[in-house]
Design an enzyme around this catalytic site. Structure first.
Site, PDB file in Angstrom:
ATOM      1  N   ASN A 151       0.873  -1.204  -0.060  1.00 22.29           N
ATOM      2  CA  ASN A 151      -0.114  -0.092  -0.006  1.00 22.29           C
ATOM      3  C   ASN A 151       0.729   1.258   0.047  1.00 22.29           C
ATOM      4  O   ASN A 151       0.417   2.223  -0.575  1.00 22.29           O
ATOM      5  CB  ASN A 151      -1.100   0.013   1.094  1.00 22.29           C
ATOM      6  CG  ASN A 151      -0.385  -0.076   2.547  1.00 22.29           C
ATOM      7  OD1 ASN A 151       0.790  -0.586   2.701  1.00 22.29           O
ATOM      8  ND2 ASN A 151      -0.760   0.722   3.443  1.00 22.29           N
ATOM      9  N   GLU A 248       4.830  -4.684  12.170  1.00 27.13           N
ATOM     10  CA  GLU A 248       3.706  -3.668  11.714  1.00 27.13           C
ATOM     11  C   GLU A 248       2.798  -4.146  11.108  1.00 27.13           C
ATOM     12  O   GLU A 248       2.721  -4.557   9.929  1.00 27.13           O
ATOM     13  CB  GLU A 248       4.483  -2.461  10.954  1.00 27.13           C
ATOM     14  CG  GLU A 248       5.571  -1.759  11.324  1.00 27.13           C
ATOM     15  CD  GLU A 248       5.197  -0.858  12.529  1.00 27.13           C
ATOM     16  OE1 GLU A 248       4.007  -0.697  12.781  1.00 27.13           O
ATOM     17  OE2 GLU A 248       6.137  -0.387  13.250  1.00 27.13           O
ATOM     18  N   CYS A 282      -3.009   1.015   6.860  1.00 28.86           N
ATOM     19  CA  CYS A 282      -3.287   0.284   8.144  1.00 28.86           C
ATOM     20  C   CYS A 282      -3.780   1.356   9.303  1.00 28.86           C
ATOM     21  O   CYS A 282      -4.236   0.719  10.189  1.00 28.86           O
ATOM     22  CB  CYS A 282      -1.569   0.164   8.474  1.00 28.86           C
ATOM     23  SG  CYS A 282      -0.556   1.415   8.484  1.00 28.86           S
ATOM     24  N   GLU A 460       8.911   2.138  14.528  1.00 27.97           N
ATOM     25  CA  GLU A 460       9.728   2.867  13.362  1.00 27.97           C
ATOM     26  C   GLU A 460       9.417   4.348  13.498  1.00 27.97           C
ATOM     27  O   GLU A 460       8.681   4.910  14.064  1.00 27.97           O
ATOM     28  CB  GLU A 460       9.248   2.268  11.905  1.00 27.97           C
ATOM     29  CG  GLU A 460       8.917   0.731  11.818  1.00 27.97           C
ATOM     30  CD  GLU A 460       8.838   0.127  10.507  1.00 27.97           C
ATOM     31  OE1 GLU A 460       7.735   0.448  10.082  1.00 27.97           O
ATOM     32  OE2 GLU A 460       9.615  -0.710  10.109  1.00 27.97           O
TER      33      GLU A 460
END
Ligand code: NAD
Length: 491
Positions: A151, A248, A282, A460
């Protein structure tokens, strides 16, 4: 096949074995963009070997030199931002306006971690015994496997590659087979920036290549962005190899509109949360919780705005929402919409494919709004990863927090209120890696990002990200000349 779509192993372009290619299609019109290699297990093993050999040299390169190369990479990404943005838009159907921002954001990330590369300090630790000197060093973990989803490939790669290289790790990257092109283009820029061969390796392919990579026990870290199901498979493998993980994963993030919210801004935030990027993020604010006093008005306005969203070619500046990334994904999302209707949710906008014949070749779904969604229903609990909003009412702050925290996920959340005390109170109570107050879908290289619960673990971006790629070594030195009793531990 050209070198543009070849894998990169040990600084050399590597072509597919006969018959092992994967077609990459443009989701807007279905045309073939490229055939990429479907890496064999042996090719993946070769990439880890090449990264391991390069690590011996790269881990001894001074931080200031790693910083120089990362800065050069950031410059090159900026210089190529328009080309990369167009490539990514063709590859995954995201709006050009969005991929342009993501290219700049990626460059910003490389620059931020360039600034950290020469500041990876240990500490000196005062112990109880004066005659013992204790200090720590923070050393790169070795070869890191970096696996990304389709994505936002450029940005997801920068989230991982920048801290890994700053820390002194070498890497094997595996982008999604659905959208691999900007990762291969970034690998060419890595070479142009002057990184030594073998420091950055790229293999392409799908689950088979991914499983071969994550099963390699020589890795020092696996950093994965993708679905919960794949994350769980990787964690099961890592239970055997004991390779540390950064995961993630998905989300079902709540966007909460309180009775004192700035309503126009909240409405724009709700639209951004679910319809930007066609909901394929997400962090999508896929559950909208609205205080009862505004509920009907908000649902009506949202439905009207959703119906007026301009669908079209993601390269056209007039387009507000592009297609979903591929046919199988569209089928999955349509099935979830069908199930939500059968379960009794009230459909207020969208819910099917657009009638416009100009959009038939693309994987389009009309922006969809469901009201009166039960907090325990599948639509309120499961990630759709598409432009499908579940709206539900609440009557009190406690109830809002209870509904918000009532899924298995914990990635992001939004709070809309003018009450400062409420903003802090609710931010504290939400179980999520990110809380936005009076904004949604905002990010920064300096701000740590990640999830809790089924949204994953590890961080991150931000200063913390470097910790995923270094490990602490403790060094203890006895400064005395004493001869110790060999049978008693020294404390
Ligand atoms: P996916 O899990 O299908 O694939 C992700 C990557 O894993 C791809 O590169 C794929 O080839 C690889 N892969 C597939 N099977 C594998 C296996 N068995 N072993 C190793 N690798 C394997 O996910 P997707 O459909 O590409 O991405 C969508 C998901 O990603 C959504 O759930 C979304 O929420 C999540 N996502 C999370 C974040 C985040 O930062 N938390 C960001 C973007 C996307």
């Amino acid at each position: 096949m050209s070198d543009d779509t070849a894998m990169v192993i040990g600084g050399r372009p590597v072509l597919p074995e006969p018959g092992r290619t994967i077609p990459v299609l443009n989701p807007f019109d279905g045309h073939l963009l490229a055939d990429i290699p479907d890496a064999t297990a042996q090719q993946v093993t070769d990439a880890v070997t090449a990264a391991g050999e390069a690590f011996e040299r790269w881990s001894r390169v001074p931080g200031v030199e790693r910083a120089r190369l990362l800065t050069r990479l950031a410059d090159l990404i900026e210089a190529n931002a328009e080309r990369l943005a167009r490539m990514e838009t063709s590859d995954n159907g995201k709006l050009l306006g969005e991929t342009r921002v993501q290219a700049r954001f990626a460059a910003r990330n490389y620059r931020f971690f360039a600034g950290q590369a020469d500041k990876i300090y240990g500490s000196t630790i005062p112990l109880d015994s004066e005659s013992t000197f204790d200090y720590t060093t923070r050393e790169p973990v070795g070869v890191a496997a970096l696996i990304t989803a389709w994505n936002s490939p450029m940005q997801l790669l920068a989230n991982k590659l920048a801290p890994a290289l700053a820390a002194g790790c070498t890497v094997v990257i595996k982008p999604s087979e659905q959208a691999p092109l900007t990762t291969l283009a970034t690998a060419a820029l890595v070479e142009e920036a002057g990184f030594p061969p073998g420091v950055v390796n790229v293999v392409t392919g799908g689950p088979e290549a991914g499983a071969a990579l994550t099963g390699d026990a020589r890795l020092g870290r696996i950093s994965f962005t993708g679905s919960v199901r794949t994350g769980q498979a990787i964690a099961a493998t890592a239970a055997r190899t004991l390779v540390p993980l950064t995961l993630e994963l998905g989300g079902k993030s709540p966007n909460i509109v309180f009775e004192d919210a700035p309503l126009d801004r909240a409405l724009a935030g709700a639209l951004a949360g679910i319809f930007a990027a066609g909901g394929q993020t997400c962090i999508a604010g896929s559950r909208l919780l609205v205080h009862r006093s505004h509920y009907e008005r908000m649902v009506t306005e949202l439905a009207a705005r959703a119906e007026s969203i301009v669908l079209g070619d993601p390269l056209d500046p007039a387009t507000q929402m592009g297609p979903l990334a591929n046919k199988e994904h569209l089928e999955r999302v349509l099935a979830m919409v069908h199930d939500a209707r059968s379960a009794g949710a009230s459909l207020r906008a969208g819910g099917d494919r657009p009638a416009d014949p100009a959009l038939r070749a693309g994987c389009f779904l009309r922006p969809t709004v469901f009201a009166d969604v039960g907090p325990g229903s599948a639509l309120a609990q499961e990630e759709v990863f598409g432009p499908v909003l579940a709206v539900m009412p609440f009557a009190s702050e406690d109830e809002a927090v209870e509904i918000a925290n009532g899924t298995a996920y914990g990635l992001a959340s939004g709070v809309w209120t003018r009450d400062l005390a409420r903003a802090h109170r609710v931010a504290r109570r939400l179980v999520a890696g990110t809380v936005w107050v009076n904004t949604y879908r905002a990010g920064a290289a300096q701000a740590p990002f990640g999830g809790v619960r089924r949204s994953g673990y590890g961080r991150e971006r931000g200063l913390e990200a470097i910790d995923e790629y270094v490990r602490t070594k403790n060094v203890m030195i006895d400064l005395s000349e004493d001869v110790r009793d060999p049978f008693v531990i020294k404390a």
